[in-house]
Design an enzyme around this catalytic site. Structure first.
Site, PDB file in Angstrom:
ATOM      1  N   ASN A  38       0.809  -1.222   0.000  1.00  0.00           N
ATOM      2  CA  ASN A  38       0.000   0.000   0.000  1.00  0.00           C
ATOM      3  C   ASN A  38       0.845   1.276   0.000  1.00  0.00           C
ATOM      4  O   ASN A  38       1.687   1.481   0.874  1.00  0.00           O
ATOM      5  CB  ASN A  38      -0.912  -0.018   1.245  1.00  0.00           C
ATOM      6  N   HIS A 123     -14.533  -4.621  11.221  1.00  0.00           N
ATOM      7  CA  HIS A 123     -14.184  -3.296  11.758  1.00  0.00           C
ATOM      8  C   HIS A 123     -15.433  -2.470  11.996  1.00  0.00           C
ATOM      9  O   HIS A 123     -16.092  -2.064  11.035  1.00  0.00           O
ATOM     10  CB  HIS A 123     -13.353  -2.516  10.751  1.00  0.00           C
ATOM     11  N   ARG A 148     -13.640  -5.435  15.839  1.00  0.00           N
ATOM     12  CA  ARG A 148     -12.676  -4.408  16.218  1.00  0.00           C
ATOM     13  C   ARG A 148     -13.400  -3.087  16.366  1.00  0.00           C
ATOM     14  O   ARG A 148     -14.195  -2.723  15.482  1.00  0.00           O
ATOM     15  CB  ARG A 148     -11.596  -4.310  15.132  1.00  0.00           C
ATOM     16  N   TYR A 160      -7.199   7.430  13.256  1.00  0.00           N
ATOM     17  CA  TYR A 160      -6.978   6.194  12.521  1.00  0.00           C
ATOM     18  C   TYR A 160      -8.185   5.267  12.704  1.00  0.00           C
ATOM     19  O   TYR A 160      -8.686   5.097  13.814  1.00  0.00           O
ATOM     20  CB  TYR A 160      -5.713   5.450  13.003  1.00  0.00           C
ATOM     21  N   ASP A 211      -7.096  -1.475  17.793  1.00  0.00           N
ATOM     22  CA  ASP A 211      -5.815  -1.224  17.123  1.00  0.00           C
ATOM     23  C   ASP A 211      -5.277   0.144  17.550  1.00  0.00           C
ATOM     24  O   ASP A 211      -5.892   1.171  17.262  1.00  0.00           O
ATOM     25  CB  ASP A 211      -6.031  -1.263  15.599  1.00  0.00           C
ATOM     26  N   HIS A 213      -2.408   1.260  16.505  1.00  0.00           N
ATOM     27  CA  HIS A 213      -1.699   1.705  15.309  1.00  0.00           C
ATOM     28  C   HIS A 213      -0.389   2.421  15.641  1.00  0.00           C
ATOM     29  O   HIS A 213      -0.111   3.523  15.144  1.00  0.00           O
ATOM     30  CB  HIS A 213      -2.612   2.568  14.421  1.00  0.00           C
ATOM     31  N   GLU A 237      -3.820  -4.228  19.625  1.00  0.00           N
ATOM     32  CA  GLU A 237      -2.925  -4.389  18.462  1.00  0.00           C
ATOM     33  C   GLU A 237      -1.952  -3.226  18.326  1.00  0.00           C
ATOM     34  O   GLU A 237      -2.318  -2.069  18.562  1.00  0.00           O
ATOM     35  CB  GLU A 237      -3.818  -4.480  17.215  1.00  0.00           C
ATOM     36  N   GLU A 263       1.643  -6.626  11.559  1.00  0.00           N
ATOM     37  CA  GLU A 263       1.137  -6.473  10.188  1.00  0.00           C
ATOM     38  C   GLU A 263       2.187  -5.862   9.259  1.00  0.00           C
ATOM     39  O   GLU A 263       2.093  -6.026   8.054  1.00  0.00           O
ATOM     40  CB  GLU A 263      -0.160  -5.650  10.168  1.00  0.00           C
ATOM     41  N   ARG A 284       0.687 -11.022  13.741  1.00  0.00           N
ATOM     42  CA  ARG A 284      -0.167 -10.532  12.655  1.00  0.00           C
ATOM     43  C   ARG A 284       0.482 -10.541  11.277  1.00  0.00           C
ATOM     44  O   ARG A 284      -0.070  -9.994  10.314  1.00  0.00           O
ATOM     45  CB  ARG A 284      -0.639  -9.110  12.998  1.00  0.00           C
ATOM     46  N   HIS A 313      -3.104 -10.041   9.259  1.00  0.00           N
ATOM     47  CA  HIS A 313      -3.585  -8.775   8.700  1.00  0.00           C
ATOM     48  C   HIS A 313      -4.512  -9.089   7.522  1.00  0.00           C
ATOM     49  O   HIS A 313      -4.211  -9.964   6.717  1.00  0.00           O
ATOM     50  CB  HIS A 313      -2.364  -7.998   8.230  1.00  0.00           C
ATOM     51  N   ASP A 317      -6.405  -3.386   1.615  1.00  0.00           N
ATOM     52  CA  ASP A 317      -5.269  -3.257   0.702  1.00  0.00           C
ATOM     53  C   ASP A 317      -4.580  -4.601   0.453  1.00  0.00           C
ATOM     54  O   ASP A 317      -3.638  -4.665  -0.337  1.00  0.00           O
ATOM     55  CB  ASP A 317      -4.267  -2.208   1.198  1.00  0.00           C
ATOM     56  N   GLU A 340      -8.280 -11.134  10.287  1.00  0.00           N
ATOM     57  CA  GLU A 340      -8.937  -9.846  10.026  1.00  0.00           C
ATOM     58  C   GLU A 340      -9.669  -9.917   8.688  1.00  0.00           C
ATOM     59  O   GLU A 340      -9.157 -10.492   7.725  1.00  0.00           O
ATOM     60  CB  GLU A 340      -7.881  -8.732   9.982  1.00  0.00           C
ATOM     61  N   TRP A 403       1.990   7.185  12.164  1.00  0.00           N
ATOM     62  CA  TRP A 403       0.597   7.080  11.715  1.00  0.00           C
ATOM     63  C   TRP A 403       0.048   5.719  12.067  1.00  0.00           C
ATOM     64  O   TRP A 403       0.734   4.727  11.955  1.00  0.00           O
ATOM     65  CB  TRP A 403       0.463   7.284  10.199  1.00  0.00           C
TER      66      TRP A 403
END
Ligand code: EZ4
Ligand code: CO
Length: 403
Positions: A38, A123, A148, A160, A211, A213, A237, A263, A284, A313, A317, A340, A403
């Site tokens: 991605n 999600h 999630r 996020y 998550d 992130h 996560e 991930e 993951r 993961h 994407d 996921e 991010w």
């Protein structure tokens, strides 16, 4: 001998970019591999086209392990997301071919089914707690056993995991990277409230996940994990970045909330310390970014020694080709945890017709020989590549952040 005659890369963008490797043998068998990275898609296209494909022509498609080792050791430059995504695509396509040659769905070659289906999590996300829980109720009604939860943080313009297009959350959203603003204290305050409300609204029979992130320091993550203990999360996560695997020891010392990470990992070396020191509960790593089915099985076997389970993961994407591979892997691997599952758009599903299906919270790869995924190349051509980036994140004072 199943001689490789040809291999080429197909780039298509039915709503988002996907890179697919197609390998053809002299006998007319074809195999598909996902190579989507991605926001950096064309680097893998170039790696495959310029450097990998010329080495594949004429080789025996049956020699999956040897070809894996050839591409990994033979490059001299080991590991990294571009290299490992390219190797993964070759590996997936070769397993697809081998299973088609055997006239079996791939999971049969991986040892057969270890379970009825692959438990997946969806999600649920919203601007606020109320909206997020409304979404979660929809997932519950669809039969999901695991959900999630990501919610907007009061005082922050964007967060996020929160999007308008609920079923197809798509972070790579712009021709240049979108900028988000982050505040750890505001986030830390909001998450326990979300999960308290979630248990009140959804009850205790559904697995709940979250998550982070990569946004907390280890000690902050320890605090969040501890604050979330009353709500019995399935996992927390990416609590902190994991370049330093040792960082997870500090989190572990402060909380019994189960931890998931990986991930963005590419090889077993990225998670070796995390696994052998039992610093995580779920790994993951996924097929496309961690060197294919061959390497992911190696990671899972190692993790099994330490009671670490898989939790691949599976965001939008990762193409339907990777999704299928993950389902064959998940159905067969002994230490499966959860998979996921973010649904692809109707446009994507039309470009990649597939045998896998969802019912009552579980997915199954189907019984078609191979991976059970095809690509409609005529349709794929109608969706040209469009540059897209993942967002970046800054603190309120402008400091560049994770991010
Ligand atoms: O940010 O797949 O758990 N899922 C995630 C995803 C990732 C994207 C990055 O390409 O963290 O939303
Ligand atoms: Co994630």
């Amino acid at each position: 001998m199943l001689k490789i005659k040809n291999a080429r890369v197909i780039v298509t963008s039915p709503g988002r970019n996907f890179v697919t490797l197609k390998i053809e043998t002299e006998d007319g068998l074809t195999g598909l591999g996902d190579a989507t990275l991605n926001g950096r898609e064309l680097s893998v296209v170039s790696y495959l086209t310029e450097h990998v494909i010329p080495c594949l022509i004429g080789r025996d498609a049956h020699q999956i392990e040897d070809i894996w080792q050839y591409l990994y050791k033979g490059a001299y430059w080991r590991r990294g997301p571009v290299t490992m995504s390219a190797i993964a695509a070759v590996d997936m396509a070769l397993w697809d071919i081998k299973a088609k040659a055997a006239n079996m769905p791939l999971y049969q070659l991986l040892g057969g089914a270890s379970r009825k289906g692959v438990m997946v999590y969806g999600h649920a996300n919203g601007e606020n707690v109320e909206q997020t829980l409304e979404e979660a109720q929809k997932y519950k009604a669809m039969g999901y056993k695991a959900i999630r939860l990501q919610s907007g943080v009061p005082g922050l313009a964007s967060t996020y995991g929160v999007s308008k297009d609920k079923m197809f959350y798509e972070p790579a959203d712009n021709d240049l990277p979108t900028e988000n603003i982050w505040s750890t204290p505001q986030y830390m305050n909001s998450v326990p409230k979300l999960f308290q409300a979630a248990r009140d609204a959804l009850g205790w029979d559904v697995h709940l996940l979250h998550d982070v992130h990569h946004r907390l320091t280890p000690i902050e993550a320890g605090r969040l994990g501890r604050d979330l203990e009353p709500y019995r999360l399935f996992w927390l996560e990416d609590a902190t970045p994991a370049e330093n695997q040792e960082a997870f020891r500090l989190i572990r010392q402060h909380t019994t909330t189960p931890l998931a990470v990986g991930e963005i990992f590419n090889t077993i070396w990225d998670c070796k310390d995390l696994i052998q020191n039992q610093l995580i509960d779920y790994i993951r790593a996924t097929v496309v970014h961690a060197g294919g089915i061959t390497h992911l099985r190696r990671i899972a076997s190692f993790a099994d020694l330490y009671q670490v389970k898989t939790g691949c993961h599976g965001a939008t994407d990762l193409s339907p080709v990777c999704m299928a591979a993950a389902l064959h892997f998940g159905l067969s691997v002994p230490n499966f945890g959860v998979q996921e599952y973010m649904r692809h758009t109707a446009e994507t599903d039309a470009v990649f017709p597939h045998a896998y299906s969802f019912a009552d919270g579980y997915m199954h790869p189907g019984e078609a020989p191979g991976l059970g995924v095809d690509i409609d190349e005529g349709l794929a051509e109608k969706y040209p590549y469009a540059r897209a980036y993942l967002p970046v994140n800054r603190l309120q004072d402008g400091t560049m952040f994770n991010w």
